[in-house]
Design a protein around this motif. Structure first.
Motif, PDB file in Angstrom:
ATOM      1  N   LEU A   1      -0.021   3.998  -2.903  1.00 52.15           N
ATOM      2  CA  LEU A   1      -0.467   5.356  -2.578  1.00 52.15           C
ATOM      3  C   LEU A   1       0.369   6.413  -3.303  1.00 52.15           C
TER       4      LEU A   1
ATOM      5  N   GLN B   1      -7.934   8.093  -1.404  1.00 47.97           N
ATOM      6  CA  GLN B   1      -6.469   8.141  -1.450  1.00 47.97           C
ATOM      7  C   GLN B   1      -5.936   7.815  -2.842  1.00 47.97           C
TER       8      GLN B   1
ATOM      9  N   ASP C   1     -12.079   2.313   2.022  1.00 46.78           N
ATOM     10  CA  ASP C   1     -10.995   2.921   2.798  1.00 46.78           C
ATOM     11  C   ASP C   1     -10.053   3.746   1.933  1.00 46.78           C
ATOM     12  N   HIS C   2      -9.830   3.324   0.693  1.00 48.26           N
ATOM     13  CA  HIS C   2      -8.739   3.918  -0.080  1.00 48.26           C
ATOM     14  C   HIS C   2      -9.173   4.689  -1.324  1.00 48.26           C
TER      15      HIS C   2
ATOM     16  N   LEU D   1       0.795  -1.231   0.000  1.00 53.80           N
ATOM     17  CA  LEU D   1       0.000   0.000   0.000  1.00 53.80           C
ATOM     18  C   LEU D   1       0.829   1.283   0.000  1.00 53.80           C
TER      19      LEU D   1
ATOM     20  N   VAL E   1      -6.400   4.942  -4.600  1.00 55.91           N
ATOM     21  CA  VAL E   1      -6.138   3.531  -4.889  1.00 55.91           C
ATOM     22  C   VAL E   1      -7.471   2.822  -5.091  1.00 55.91           C
TER      23      VAL E   1
END
Length: 245
Positions: free
Chosen positions: A117, A163, A159-160, A113, A165
């Motif tokens: 990111l 961000q 969650d991502h 990750l 991803v």
């Protein structure tokens, strides 16, 4: 198509079946591919890795990052099977399958990750199974593990997403892979067992590893930048079609 040019992809379970087909396709489309498996395989970088072991995973990801300087795509394909109803498998077997099929995805994703990111094209694709949304006989443990993969995929996507991803999963039907081949070889009547597997898919045939690989490539591609939190079925119509008997 060369939409993966300049990008680095990790493919776990890359030595055979869906993983090998995916690694080959991503390389053909321009990616630098690091293949991770318990044995060496054909890739730009072959790394022996046990996704069931955190130290092995961390070392493998560090090797890829050192070699290529970046990691843009993670294909969490490594997995193992299990046969039987809920009474058939021991506690140790349950822990082993869940450790590889579910926690293995978490380990790989956790290690990769930070690099994803930093990528403008960060993407994770998990290999799920039709055993997650459909009740199949004699697949209790395997189905439980793949149901967890489906839920984990959606949670990771949430969650991502902000961000940058993307996280998706491919959901294959019964595929023509070495694992399925071993199941058929162990059946009392391999020919009848193979006919039954083909017959439960509306297309009347098994899904090929190449067909699943193309779906994985779509989900991983920068051209699919609006696709996240998706469970993409490649199942010959098994989920959505009911034909008259």
């Amino acid at each position: 198509m060369t939409e993966f040019a300049g990008l680095t992809a990790i493919v776990t379970g890359a030595a055979s079946g869906i993983g090998a087909a995916t690694a080959t396709l991503l390389r053909e489309r321009g990616a630098r591919v690091a293949g991770l498996d318990l044995v060496a395989q054909d890739a730009d970088l072959s790394v022996v890795c046990d996704v069931g072991n955190s130290a092995s995973v961390d070392a493998a990801v560090a090797t890829v990052a050192e070699r290529f300087g970046r990691i843009d795509i993670l294909i969490n394909n490594a997995g193992i099977g299990a046969v039987g109803d809920v009474t058939a498998n021991t506690d140790d077997e349950w822990h082993h399958v869940l450790n590889i099929n579910v926690v293995g995805i978490a380990r790989m994703s956790r290690a990769a990750l930070p690099y994803l990111l930093a990528s403008p094209s960060g993407a994770i694709v998990n290999t799920c199974s039709i055993a997650a949304p459909i009740g199949l006989p004699q697949r209790a443990l395997y189905s439980a593990s793949k149901g967890a993969v489906a839920s984990l995929t959606l949670a990771m996507a949430a969650d991502h997403v902000r961000q940058g991803v993307r996280v998706n999963a491919v959901v294959p039907g019964t595929a023509d892979t070495p694992w399925v081949g071993r199941l058929l070889d162990a059946a009392e009547d391999p020919a009848a067992a193979a006919a039954a597997l083909r017959g439960r898919q509306p297309t009347g045939r098994l899904v090929t590893a190449a067909e699943v690989a193309h779906a994985i490539a779509y989900l991983a591609s920068p051209l699919a930048s609006a696709t996240t939190g998706t469970l993409l079925t490649v199942d010959g119509g098994m989920t959505g079609i009911r034909l008259p008997s």
